[in-house]
Design a protein around this motif. Structure first.
Motif, PDB file in Angstrom:
ATOM      1  N   LEU A 135      33.915  36.343  40.651  1.00  0.00           N
ATOM      2  CA  LEU A 135      34.538  35.423  39.701  1.00  0.00           C
ATOM      3  C   LEU A 135      35.953  35.860  39.256  1.00  0.00           C
ATOM      4  N   PRO A 136      36.153  37.144  38.880  1.00  0.00           N
ATOM      5  CA  PRO A 136      37.519  37.536  38.486  1.00  0.00           C
ATOM      6  C   PRO A 136      38.521  37.360  39.633  1.00  0.00           C
ATOM      7  N   MET A 138      38.211  35.048  41.997  1.00  0.00           N
ATOM      8  CA  MET A 138      38.428  33.593  42.111  1.00  0.00           C
ATOM      9  C   MET A 138      39.440  33.113  41.078  1.00  0.00           C
ATOM     10  N   LEU A 139      39.400  33.720  39.887  1.00  0.00           N
ATOM     11  CA  LEU A 139      40.341  33.315  38.847  1.00  0.00           C
ATOM     12  C   LEU A 139      41.766  33.732  39.206  1.00  0.00           C
TER      13      LEU A 139
END
Lengths: 262, 886
Positions: A135-136, A138-139
């Motif tokens: 997730l980090p 992807m951000l």
């Protein structure tokens, strides 16, 4: 405040004695709090959550923060994790004065420099373990095959290689916390901040999570700051900072560090 | 802008909450009322914006219903009032298909049981006053010097009393009129002033000889009324010795029905004697289709409002599970919980309905002009200027809104009663809402679709297609039940492309949509209803437009159309005496001139149109589409005295070529052989087409509504148009339209007719968009902690905003897909069943692709924008607070 001083926060310690954290004297502090205060509200509702706290944490150190409810632990953690800004004083993390950053810059700083671990794991239920870890990334940017390989490797490091494609609801509490640790590690941050990471786990699982955090600090040279209520958990680190009524009440080496320093 | 809107929004929300407060206070004497005040009101305040949006949604739905029904009633009432004012105390009226010889009066008077009988001549003329552009005047010619007339009408006029005493001077000219005081005041008219009026023979100057006060006849036709002596009017309007009807009073002992039968027997075929109210019934029947369509459209707005209430209450139940657990633990019974939540819905319904009723009153005033204009253009002349406020109707609409709200709140309320105190308190978290068994819903959806198919084939009741209307509701419900499937499909289909296009925000947004499947279903379901209405009416309107315009191009291919008083011949125009034909034909470039006359007649109790044209010219240029018969045999037969009928009339009465049509003509009943059935869009009630010679022979009517000019090749129609306007335009108040103008005007009339329908679609869409805002605000509250985590691990504010807005957009995508499916099915039922039953016209269903694409883009865009406010709220969360939120 003198940059070169070893551990200036030594309440109650007689002058001339050498505290255990001095082992890290050669390292530049990753976290540097200078007379940091935080107040909420005004007038009669004014609450001083932190009062002129000085704290310096060098790289690679595993610091536990303890204190009773309302002592300012969470406030301290929020400030250190750049989720909140101090009312007074200065916070420097990895050489960056975070008071000088706007919201976007703070967010990017958190994303790139800080890994966060929460008591309730806080994984996204719609993603599987690997994607939660990613997730980090992807951000930050589009995920590459290399990122995916790295996520799998990190999941392997935390012992979840075989659960990489499981959904969150298919994981146990301990496994979820391992995924959360892997998520915190994926961008190789300088600093990991953990808020009661074992608070929602049974004691055996809690111990294994602490081991994992210690291993992370040791293997990657990452600084770990953990807030906890649990004395046993707190002593798993190298150093224990005690807070009461928003003030530093104690700062001592614990565990093997204490043994080595004594 | 934000600075401007924020205080307005806050004031609006506070005002609505104040009303909710007042309504709750009214219930405080009861225990449940106190519970409502202490438990529910703080929640309404906490979620002020959501409460306000819900109330607004209901208010809009109720307002649309109120305004549509009020306008429908007002138009009918206006017609009935005019009829009452003019016919007064008439028990019966004797009429024929058109004007008839006044000799019939003696026959009527001779019938036993007739106590009073008086002749009436009636025309609508166009005023040519500079201060009254486009104003029409109803002129009634009565025998006010005779004794019988006094029995029927009351004239509150000093001048008329004087005229009665000494009528010679008044009767000295055929242009002396008495006008209403209201008209005189409005346009500054004084005694002996000249009043120029457009009559069939051109503009004539009438002179004002008196005023009638605003009572009885004086208030007919919205006050735009004038009275003449009937014989003077016959001269002024070139009516020979013909009158339009005879008002009859009967001996109460004999009863009107008996006398009506005697009158019919005495007068013979071609005449009718009936109660005046029958005209109200005929008008109500004529406008029935329009009224029903508008009412159904407004009910859909209420239906969407109900979705909104259901959604709000469902969200409330999920968010308050913990509170419900505490209430249950403290001894609140399940019944009280059920009552509490149902009352909450009812309370929102009460405030929304009350607001809706007031809003509806205002809307009705605006809408009245639009619908009256359409009715005047298409059906008949009415002067509905005031909204007739019917308290029972207002109360009924309000109650409907409240009942809708209570019914919508009942299901979530029942769910609230199932909350287990122990479980909710122990876990400390509201369990996620999982969609109920999908197979059951799927089966139900299929069942409803089958029901819709069956309902389509139900026969009409009183000419109204209630079965197909029920079918449309069943289609909407079926597609609403299929929404979870559609959302699932959209979710899977968008998974990769969305992330590729918009990054991780799109992926998270797409993953979020099905997490609370029921909320997503209700939200996109409401939007789906709005979209489906737009699609259905869009397709229908396009199909109808294309059919009409194609028919006009093929069947009415004249180069120029000349009318007087209005753009189209038929309803609003002033029929012209046939004085222009030779002059028009002599103009350079004019090849031929056809003369069209369009008369209102009644066939088998249905008001229809009788159209006459010069068949020789008409058939030479027109490519008529024959559904029965053919041009080779039918056209000569019609020229020889037979008739053709429009497709819709043939369908209504099952007419086939060879049948005999019996029509009541001014010269008595006439029988005509049916020689052909053609495609014709002149009247949605039906049209009989005959040759001009037949009309002149049997109807004694040589007037012309439209001159249709065919030009020689190479002639510029604009040049001829300018020439006609220059020569006769001013004197005869002519409207000269080229073929292109004619098509443009026709399109305008169609658009105007369906404008109210479009407004209803728009309101349904607005309510549904309010639902999107509402649902996303709830989503943000439900996921505060998760949003806090995302922000903590590095999601930028703009990424949060994009994520929430994309979630709204994805709901819009699902709604558009469901809306297109449902809309196309609705369009099919609308064109093939409802419209066919109401008009008798079959039109081929067309799907306008470009507008559908535009609609898709617009709905997804608006839905995405609807997420802006919740997105802003999400992005502004204080991260540390959000992380501690429970």
């Amino acid at each position: 405040m003198h940059r070169g001083m070893e551990n200036p926060v030594q309440p109650g310690r007689p002058r001339g004695t050498v505290p255990a954290p001095l082992r890290y004297v050669s390292r530049r502090p990753v976290i540097d709090l200078e007379r940091v205060s935080k107040t909420y509200g005004d007038g009669a509702t004014r609450v001083e959550a932190l009062v002129a706290v000085d704290l310096h944490i060098p790289a690679g150190q595993f610091v536990s923060i303890m204190g009773p409810s309302g002592s300012g632990k969470s406030t301290l953690l929020n400030l250190v994790s750049a989720l909140d800004v101090p009312s007074d004083g200065r916070i420097t993390i990895d050489g960056q004065d975070i008071g000088a950053l706007d919201d976007d810059a703070l967010t990017l700083f958190r994303r790139r420099k800080i890994g966060l671990i929460f008591q309730f794991f806080n994984l996204l239920p719609t993603l599987n373990a690997t994607d939660n870890v990613l997730l980090p990334v992807m951000l930050e940017r589009a995920v590459t095959p290399d990122d995916r390989a790295r996520a799998l490797a990190v999941l392997g490091d935390v012992g979840l290689a075989r659960r990489a494609h499981h959904r969150v609801h298919e994981l146990s509490g301990g496994e979820m916390q391992r995924v959360a640790i892997a998520r915190a590690l994926i961008l190789e941050p300088r600093l990991i901040l953990a808020d009661e990471p074992t608070g929602n786990l049974d004691s055996a699982t809690g111990r294994s999570i602490l081991e994992l955090l210690k291993k992370t600090a040791r293997d990657h040279g990452t600084t770990v700051v953990m807030v906890t209520h649990d004395r046993t958990a707190a002593e798993a680190g190298d150093r224990l900072v005690l807070l009461r009524d928003g003030r530093l009440e104690g700062d001592q080496a614990v565990g093997p560090a204490a043994a080595g320093g004594a | 802008m934000g600075r401007l809107f924020r205080p307005i929004g806050r004031a609006f929300t506070s005002a609505l909450l104040g009303l909710v407060h007042l309504a709750a206070l009214a219930l405080s004497p009861w225990r449940i009322g106190r519970l409502l005040r202490t438990v529910s009101l703080p929640r309404f305040h906490e979620h002020g914006l959501r409460t306000a949006l819900t109330v607004l949604g209901i208010a809009l739905g109720v307002a649309m219903l109120v305004s549509v029904v009020l306008v429908n009633r007002s138009i009918l009432r206006s017609f009935a009032d005019t009829l009452d004012d003019i016919s007064g105390k008439a028990d019966l009226e004797v009429t024929a298909a058109a004007s008839f010889e006044e000799a019939a009066l003696e026959t009527v008077r001779a019938v036993p049981g007739v106590t009073h009988a008086t002749p009436v001549v009636q025309e609508t003329a166009l005023m040519r006053l500079p201060q009254a552009p486009g104003e029409r005047l109803l002129i009634i010619g009565v025998d006010f010097l005779g004794e019988d007339d006094e029995h029927f009408r009351r004239y509150d006029s000093t001048e008329m009393k004087a005229i009665k005493d000494d009528p010679i001077a008044f009767l000295n000219a055929s242009t002396h009129v008495i006008v209403s005081r209201a008209l005189a005041d409005r346009f500054g008219l004084k005694l002996k002033d000249t009043l120029p009026l457009q009559t069939p023979t051109g503009v004539q100057s009438f002179q004002i000889w008196g005023f009638i006060e605003d009572e009885g006849v004086g208030r007919a036709f919205g006050g735009n009324v004038a009275v003449m002596y009937y014989q003077a009017m016959q001269v002024a309007f070139d009516k020979g010795t013909r009158i339009d009807r005879i008002d009859v009073a009967v001996d109460p002992a004999a009863g009107p029905d008996t006398i009506a039968a005697r009158l019919r027997a005495a007068l013979g075929p071609g005449y009718d004697a009936a109660r005046p109210e029958r005209r109200n019934t005929q008008v109500a029947q004529m406008l029935g289709g329009l009224n029903l369509a508008l009412t159904m459209g407004s009910l859909v707005a209420i239906l969407v409002g109900m979705f909104l209430i259901y959604n709000t209450m469902s969200i409330s139940v999920v968010q308050r599970k913990r509170e419900l657990g505490i209430l249950r633990a403290l001894g609140t019974t399940r019944r009280q919980i059920l009552l509490l939540f149902t009352l909450e819905g009812g309370l929102l319904g009460c405030v929304g309905s009350a607001l809706g009723v007031f809003l509806g009153l205002f809307l009705a005033r605006g809408m009245l002009g639009v619908i009256t204009a359409s009715v005047n253009e298409i059906y008949l002349q009415v002067a509905a200027t005031d909204v007739h406020v019917d308290p029972v109707l207002l109360l009924g609409s309000g109650v409907l809104g409240i009942l809708g709200a209570v019914a919508s709140a009942f299901i979530p309320a029942r769910e609230a009663t199932r909350v287990s105190a122990v479980e909710t308190l122990r876990t400390g978290h509201a369990p996620k809402h999982v969609a109920p068994g999908l197979h059951r819903t799927d089966l139900l959806a299929v069942g409803l679709l089958l029901g819709a198919v069956l309902a389509r084939s139900l026969p009409p009741v009183d000419g109204q297609p209630f079965g197909p209307y029920a079918s449309t509701i069943l289609i909407l419900l079926a597609v609403a039940l299929a929404m979870p499937r559609i959302i699932g499909l959209v979710h899977r289909a968008l998974a990769r492309p969305a992330e590729r296009l918009f990054g991780v925000e799109a992926r998270l947004a797409n993953d979020n949509v099905p997490r609370d499947l029921r909320r997503a279903t209700i939200t996109s379901g409401a939007l789906m209803v709005g979209v489906s209405l737009t699609v259905a009416f869009g397709c229908f309107l396009e199909s109808f437009k294309v059919s009409t315009l194609t028919w006009v191009a093929q069947t009415v291919p004249a180069d120029l159309f000349v009318t007087s008083g209005a753009r189209f011949g038929g309803v609003k125009n002033i029929p012209m005496a046939d004085t222009l034909r030779d002059d028009l034909a002599a103009l350079p470039g004019v090849e031929e001139v056809d003369r069209i006359r369009l008369v209102n007649i009644v066939y088998r109790d249905l008001p229809i149109k009788l159209l006459s044209a010069g068949l020789e010219i008409f058939s030479k240029h027109s490519h008529m589409t024959f559904l029965q018969g053919d041009a080779e045999t039918s056209v000569p037969a019609v020229q020889a005295g037979d008739v053709m009928v429009s497709e819709n009339l043939a369908r209504r009465f099952g007419l086939v070529v060879g049948d005999t049509l019996r029509l009541a003509s001014p010269k008595g009943e006439k029988a005509y052989r049916l020689a052909g059935v053609i495609l014709d869009y002149t009247s949605d009630q039906g049209t009989i087409i005959m040759d001009r010679a037949t009309m002149i022979r049997d109807w004694d009517d040589a007037r012309v509504d439209t001159y249709e000019l065919y030009l020689t090749a190479g002639t510029n129609p604009e040049v001829v148009k300018r020439e006609i306007e220059a020569r006769w335009g001013e004197a005869l108040n002519l409207y000269v339209l080229t073929a292109r103008d004619f098509r443009g005007e026709l399109e305008k009339v169609l658009d105007q007719t369906f404008a109210v329908m479009s407004a209803l679609e728009l309101v349904a869409l607005i309510i549904a968009v309010l639902g999107v805002v509402n649902a996303l605000l709830a989503t943000v509250i439900d996921r505060i902690r998760e949003l806090g985590v995302l922000r903590a691990i590095g999601m930028l504010r703009r990424q949060v905003r994009r994520m929430v807005m994309l979630e709204a957009g994805i709901l819009g995508v699902s709604a558009v897909i469901g809306g297109l499916l449902a809309g196309l099915a609705l369009a099919w039922v609308l064109t093939n069943d409802i419209f066919l039953a109401q008009s008798g016209w079959y039109i081929a269903l067309l799907v306008p692709v470009l507008p559908m694409v535009q609609l898709t883009v617009a709905v997804i865009g608006v839905s995405t924008l609807a997420g802006w406010y919740p997105a802003r709220a999400a992005a502004r969360l204080v991260v540390s607070d959000a992380l501690e939120y429970e």
